[in-house]
Design a protein around this motif. Structure first.
Motif, short mmCIF file in Angstrom:
data_model
loop_
_atom_site.label_atom_id
_atom_site.label_comp_id
_atom_site.label_asym_id
_atom_site.label_seq_id
_atom_site.Cartn_x
_atom_site.Cartn_y
_atom_site.Cartn_z
N ALA A 1 49.20 37.54 28.96
CA ALA A 1 48.90 37.71 30.11
C ALA A 1 49.38 38.01 31.54
O ALA A 1 50.30 37.95 31.37
CB ALA A 1 48.65 35.99 29.92
N HIS A 2 48.55 39.18 31.84
CA HIS A 2 49.00 39.27 33.43
C HIS A 2 47.88 38.79 33.98
O HIS A 2 47.08 38.45 33.90
CB HIS A 2 47.96 40.84 33.32
CG HIS A 2 49.54 41.60 32.20
ND1 HIS A 2 50.76 42.30 32.58
CD2 HIS A 2 49.10 42.36 31.21
CE1 HIS A 2 50.91 42.77 32.17
NE2 HIS A 2 50.05 42.48 30.76
N ILE A 3 48.22 37.80 34.86
CA ILE A 3 47.58 36.94 36.05
C ILE A 3 47.62 37.65 37.42
O ILE A 3 48.73 38.15 37.62
CB ILE A 3 48.31 35.92 36.76
CG1 ILE A 3 48.06 34.96 34.72
CG2 ILE A 3 47.37 35.00 36.91
CD1 ILE A 3 47.83 34.84 34.19
N ILE A 4 45.83 38.19 37.91
CA ILE A 4 46.33 38.78 39.19
C ILE A 4 45.91 37.78 40.24
O ILE A 4 45.11 37.64 39.63
CB ILE A 4 45.17 39.90 39.02
CG1 ILE A 4 45.34 40.99 37.60
CG2 ILE A 4 45.20 41.15 40.10
CD1 ILE A 4 46.77 41.48 37.33
N LEU B 1 47.11 45.35 42.35
CA LEU B 1 46.03 46.05 40.99
C LEU B 1 44.57 46.56 42.12
O LEU B 1 43.85 45.95 42.93
CB LEU B 1 45.12 45.27 40.65
CG LEU B 1 43.81 45.38 39.49
CD1 LEU B 1 45.61 46.41 38.27
CD2 LEU B 1 43.66 44.56 38.29
N ARG B 2 45.17 47.86 42.06
CA ARG B 2 43.31 48.98 41.97
C ARG B 2 43.10 48.98 41.77
O ARG B 2 41.64 49.00 42.46
CB ARG B 2 44.35 50.19 43.32
CG ARG B 2 45.89 50.10 43.52
CD ARG B 2 45.55 49.52 45.17
NE ARG B 2 46.85 49.20 46.07
CZ ARG B 2 47.34 50.21 46.57
NH1 ARG B 2 46.66 50.83 47.04
NH2 ARG B 2 48.16 49.83 47.41
N GLN B 3 42.43 49.45 40.69
CA GLN B 3 41.83 49.30 39.86
C GLN B 3 42.17 49.87 37.99
O GLN B 3 43.01 49.09 38.02
CB GLN B 3 40.76 51.02 39.82
CG GLN B 3 41.65 51.73 39.41
CD GLN B 3 41.31 53.17 39.44
OE1 GLN B 3 41.15 53.56 40.51
NE2 GLN B 3 41.52 53.98 38.96
N VAL C 1 45.60 39.70 27.40
CA VAL C 1 44.79 39.18 28.08
C VAL C 1 45.17 39.54 30.13
O VAL C 1 46.28 39.70 30.66
CB VAL C 1 44.18 37.93 27.93
CG1 VAL C 1 44.02 38.15 26.28
CG2 VAL C 1 45.44 37.27 28.06
N VAL C 2 43.82 39.70 30.46
CA VAL C 2 44.34 39.82 32.06
C VAL C 2 43.34 38.51 32.62
O VAL C 2 42.12 37.84 31.71
CB VAL C 2 43.89 40.97 32.72
CG1 VAL C 2 43.88 41.06 33.83
CG2 VAL C 2 44.72 42.01 32.22
N VAL C 3 43.68 37.86 33.32
CA VAL C 3 42.93 37.10 34.70
C VAL C 3 43.03 37.75 35.41
O VAL C 3 43.79 37.39 36.27
CB VAL C 3 43.91 35.42 34.57
CG1 VAL C 3 43.00 34.41 35.41
CG2 VAL C 3 44.05 35.08 32.95
N LEU C 4 41.90 37.38 36.38
CA LEU C 4 41.78 38.45 37.71
C LEU C 4 41.13 37.18 38.32
O LEU C 4 40.82 36.79 38.99
CB LEU C 4 40.08 39.57 37.59
CG LEU C 4 40.09 40.11 39.37
CD1 LEU C 4 41.90 41.04 39.71
CD2 LEU C 4 39.11 40.89 39.11
N ALA C 5 42.28 36.88 39.00
CA ALA C 5 42.17 35.90 40.47
C ALA C 5 42.38 35.99 41.61
O ALA C 5 43.18 35.18 42.42
CB ALA C 5 43.29 34.29 39.84
N VAL C 6 41.56 36.29 42.13
CA VAL C 6 42.05 37.58 43.52
C VAL C 6 40.09 36.54 44.01
O VAL C 6 39.17 35.88 43.43
CB VAL C 6 41.83 38.40 43.46
CG1 VAL C 6 43.50 38.99 42.79
CG2 VAL C 6 41.13 39.39 42.91
#
Length: 419
Positions: A5-8, A226-228, A253-258
């Motif tokens: 999991a990638h947590i952004i 993360l740019r894109q 999986v990716v969680v975009l938490a920005v």
């Protein structure tokens, strides 16, 4: 095979998702754009006061189940300090009147029937008139749902909803206000016990999470923005950080938490809030006088909540766009005058030399909790099967709060675990 999991984003939304997924065996990679974890809930050393201060003053309640479970999972729940019953001290700086709201310990709001425990000069019927908020829908305004005037409104409802919604309450979402009322006042004193991270937000909610994740083998990178994203066949295929890229595996999986704005720049076409409100926090290096409560609600003045920490007095002002351009020295003096009144420091202290101080103005502290902006909040799922959203600006059912932030991270993680 270990799933990844990638947590952004390493704010509370991202950290809570990371902790839950790490506990379920995921290999965690956290990517934080700045040099610090915690987002709006972090502590740092301030040279002006020569002490560690919090970016903002935050209060939890015993009803904040997700936040408390998060703290428990990282081993820091015992550092959330509060009284053994739900008591709230209030002071009116315009009249000098002080009172104690005692909600007790019960799950049932028996305190309503005891005049000594209610807000002074209010009756049971005043509280009954708040009931329409409990079932209001999110498209309704608070001002169209309840009467925004009178003693109870001025002494309790207005400060409570202002702190929760960060907008002038009559203009706020009645649905979001109702969620606060249902989970606090209507749930009795057992749900309303105030909890404060007296050692600092980072020491209680951030640093223990980072240590926990490192213990689980997580990789945590700072200054890694993360740019894109590149997508393929309904999935995110590549994470582009500018200087490097990461190709995702089939099960990653990716969680975009920005925050909402950068999230909208990354996920093109994403529906998200577009209007935000400011919060002002101020910190003064000054020993609290003996007997000053750890937390005091303030009405009739500039400040709204006074926090008494060891060696420090701190305040919060919500819906503070009007103060963003006020000269710092002028604002510090006006704030200090209110503090002196509430703490009983006397006029000589109020008008004398200011103790070392710092003002933190968060211009985009929370999304504007109006029906219009609430309708723009997206859910945790996205059009991409392996990309999930987290953040207090997503559709958590709550305004922008610590509980909402952690709840969003847990929701994103739970969707991943059940997909």
């Amino acid at each position: 095979m270990t799933k990844t999991a990638h947590i952004i984003g390493a704010g509370l939304s991202g950290l809570s998702a990371a902790v839950r997924l790490a506990n379920e065996g995921y290999r965690i990679h956290v990517h934080e754009a700045t040099q610090n974890a915690g987002g709006r809930c972090r502590s740092y050393f301030d040279g002006a006061t020569n002490m560690v201060i919090d970016n903002g003053n935050h209060l939890l309640l015993s009803a904040n189940i997700h936040a408390r479970l998060y703290a428990l999972s990282i081993g820091s729940e015992d550092k959330l300090i509060g009284p053994d019953r739900a008591e709230f001290h209030f002071a009116d700086v315009s009249t000098g009147k002080k009172w104690l709201l005692d909600l007790g310990r019960s799950r049932i709001p028996f305190w309503l029937f005891n005049a000594k425990k209610r807000v002074p000069d209010t009756g049971v019927l005043d509280y009954v008139k708040l009931m329409p908020l409990a079932w209001a829908n999110n498209s309704a305004l608070v001002g169209d749902t309840i009467t925004c005037e009178g003693t109870l409104y001025r002494r309790l409802v207005q400060p409570l909803l202002l702190a929760a919604l960060n907008v002038d309450p009559p203009k706020g979402s009645a649905g979001l206000a109702g969620a606060i009322v249902r989970e606090t006042l209507l749930a009795g004193g057992k749900a309303c016990r105030p909890l404060i991270a007296r050692e600092g937000l980072s020491a209680v909610l951030v640093d223990p999470a980072l240590e926990f994740l490192k213990g689980k083998g997580a990789n945590i990178q700072f200054a890694h923005e993360l740019r894109q994203i590149d997508t393929r066949n309904g999935n995110v295929a590549v994470l582009d950080f500018g200087d490097d890229t990461i190709a995702l595996g089939a099960e990653d999986v990716v969680v975009l938490a920005v925050p909402a704005r950068p999230a909208s720049n990354i996920v093109l076409g994403l529906k998200a809030p577009t209007k935000f409100r400011a919060i002002v926090n101020a910190h003064f290096r000054y020993d609290p006088p003996e007997g000053l409560p750890a937390l005091t609600g303030v009405v009739g003045g500039l400040i709204e909540w006074l926090f008494a920490f060891p060696n420090r007095l701190s305040i919060t002002i919500s819906d503070a766009d009007r103060l963003i351009n006020t000269p710092r020295e002028e604002l510090a003096r006006d704030i200090w005058r209110d503090i002196a009144k509430v703490a009983g420091l006397g006029e000589a202290v109020a008008e004398g030399p200011l103790p070392p101080w710092q003002i933190v103005r968060e211009r985009r502290a929370t999304f504007e909790a109006t029906p219009e902006q609430d309708a723009l909040r997206p859910g945790a799922k996205t059009e991409f099967r392996n990309l999930f959203l987290a953040g207090d600006w997503t559709d958590t059912g709550l305004p922008s709060t610590i509980e909402g932030s952690v709840r969003s991270g847990h929701l994103a993680a739970d969707l991943i675990l059940t997909r």
